[in-house]
Write an enzyme that holds these catalytic residues in place. Sequence first.
Site, PDB file in Angstrom:
ATOM      1  N   GLU A  62     145.220  48.452  29.341  1.00  0.00           N
ATOM      2  CA  GLU A  62     145.704  47.149  29.801  1.00  0.00           C
ATOM      3  C   GLU A  62     145.311  46.016  28.859  1.00  0.00           C
ATOM      4  O   GLU A  62     146.092  45.091  28.618  1.00  0.00           O
ATOM      5  CB  GLU A  62     145.212  46.866  31.220  1.00  0.00           C
ATOM      6  CG  GLU A  62     145.930  47.674  32.314  1.00  0.00           C
ATOM      7  CD  GLU A  62     145.430  49.114  32.427  1.00  0.00           C
ATOM      8  OE1 GLU A  62     144.437  49.467  31.767  1.00  0.00           O
ATOM      9  OE2 GLU A  62     146.051  49.892  33.180  1.00  0.00           O
ATOM     10  N   HIS A 131     145.030  50.217  44.460  1.00  0.00           N
ATOM     11  CA  HIS A 131     146.492  50.139  44.424  1.00  0.00           C
ATOM     12  C   HIS A 131     147.051  49.138  45.441  1.00  0.00           C
ATOM     13  O   HIS A 131     148.240  49.125  45.705  1.00  0.00           O
ATOM     14  CB  HIS A 131     147.113  51.514  44.728  1.00  0.00           C
ATOM     15  CG  HIS A 131     146.978  52.503  43.614  1.00  0.00           C
ATOM     16  ND1 HIS A 131     145.774  53.021  43.214  1.00  0.00           N
ATOM     17  CD2 HIS A 131     147.904  53.066  42.791  1.00  0.00           C
ATOM     18  CE1 HIS A 131     145.963  53.864  42.213  1.00  0.00           C
ATOM     19  NE2 HIS A 131     147.250  53.901  41.940  1.00  0.00           N
TER      20      HIS A 131
END
Lengths: 327, 391
Positions: A62, A131
């Site tokens: 990321e 998540h």
Amino acid sequence: MSTVKLPIAKAITAGLRDAMRADEKVMLMGEDIGLLGGVFRVTDGLHAEFGGDRVVDTPLGEAGIVGTGIGLCYRGYRPVVEIQFDGFVFPAFNQITTQLAKMHYRTRGQVRVPMVIRIPYGGGIGAVEHHSESPEALFAHTAGLRIVTPSNAQDGYWMTREAIESDDPVIVFEPKKQYWIKGDVDTDVRPATGMHSAKIVRPGSDATLLAWGPSVSVAREAAEAATEDGLDLEVIDARSISPFDVPTVVESVKRTGRLVIVHEAPVFGAIGGEVAARVSEQCFFHLEAPVLRVGGYHTPYPPARMEEAYLPDLDRVLDAVDRSLAY
Amino acid sequence: MSVFRTTIPEHADDEPLIQLVAPDGTRTPHEELDAAVAHLTGEDLRRYYRDMVMIRAADLEATSLQRQGQLGLWASALGQEAAQIGAGHAARTQDYLVPTYREHGIAWARGIEPWRLLDVWRGIAHGSYDPYELRTHPYMLVLGAQVPQAVGYAMGLQRDGLVGTGDLESDTAVLTLFGDGSSSEGEVSEGFTFAASFQAPTVFFTQNNQWAISVPATVQSRVPLAQRSRGWGIPSVRIDGNDVLAVYGAVRLALDAAREGEGPSYIEAVTYRMAAHTTSDDPTRYRARAEEEEWAAKDPIDRLRRYLEAQDEVDEEFVRRCEEEGHDLAMALHHEIHAMADPDPIEIFSHVYADPHPLVEAERAEFERYRSQFEDAGDQAASESAEEGRR
């Protein structure tokens, strides 16, 4: 006929496609966004249309995705990067908060970083940990970033377009639970209100419910349910987290005298508290009750079998409305 | 015998160190690097010598200015002049350089006067020179964060068709500089990953100055830093960073290969930070005087002078003139910094966003309202005092 019925996810896809057609400097980057079309298929079909140089399947990293995106901005590109899930943005937190947010400031405007970070966020999909998070406050606290969150297909399309056109970095928090909820999208006529304006989605007079992203539908359902008790609740979709359209909320509260804020993020230290403080400052003599907040608890996001209790739902919102009206 | 394989050397020096000029000024031939420096004339080398003297003079003056309270902090590059001047000049004009915060020699080689670097250290601004005009990115204080950005820039060059066309005048590469400490940062590793994956025209250049504040490079890495990138398939070399010729040659080769489309490479330039990490640091607490003396004998400026003297390329007069010019630069720096005015605090609110942002606008207005009270009070006090005087 320019109006079509699309799920939010596909409205965002259309927004990405039209932005890429309109400006060849727009490119997409992220994990699995190319051939797979993204884990939520939001970029489905774009690799086929625009090729691997404009729809880039990146290595899994990321900080690398956001960092290289920033470097591409220096060359005049407008990268739209996807962070696969909310809880995975943190490896890129440094690039976003110390770099992306500040590059324009530290170069006195000489360097622009018109990057968009798309983050599917929020709970309610029965996912495993990391998540289902709502980290908007962590980014809103950093000056230099713009943050928006669509709650419907029309905003899914136009916020995507407007975020890409912005010369500032924009984080778009997409309510993943509602990706497949359909709505009317007019792709030809740009809405008169920009992406940073809040919108009254249901007028009312007894109290104001303020929500954003996935919580807007909860607030609307609560308002509908409250009509059975003869209550007329106003619902505002904040749409933008930074800047936050406080004036629209203040005007509403001046009329209704009551405010209940609904969001999925843990209440402590979240945006709801910021808005409550500002409303208290500006509506002190209009408030009939303290501003109340309904949101997540000061716990990590719980395992999926408990998330129903964690997330603000219709009953918790109505409970807060009752408490507000009891003053 | 284990199924696991590794190549951790017993000594860092097991990794060869390429050197063209020894500390005593003698020249060691090296076929590949010799070719890369063959076009350098005596005049070029005299220029590099002068540049190193100049930047050292400015560096010492900046340290002195910090001691006088004119700078909040200064990070000296003493001892690293060859690594920076060599690398800076090896880059072609169109190349984009992405430094950390100690690359004063890189800035000098790009034509950025030392006083234009000082606004950061004085606390006037976070940066002011135009990165596009000078093809040099602003200084970076978050270590390693600039590395993936450099790779992103290189990916942009690929998309702009500025790589591998065969035209050395337009083909472009990125040189990103960071220290041995930065090389421990995760973002440097992600930079390697992205550069290798996309074969982005990036040259990673580590000045291994041996110390990450108080932590030696040997604690940072079990292998010579030059070996690190090889796990990514990025070719690397370890060079003597106090040898301006070796630095120039290696960086030139790496940048040319990158611009020709051969992908990234990594250079470890072995050098030494002769001064403290910054003016806030006290190296006597963690490193031995003997080590500093050992490195002083490998000084990059003395070394080039000895080499040029042996070649009859410099004389005493040239050396003396460089010293004088260095002194003049230091004096200019001194005057420039005293002439720097503090910015109007209203600039706090400038350039936060490219487009107007209502919260910033509101806070700017609130700041002005707050400040105006004191201005009014000040005006009133002044007029009362004038009134008093008339009585």
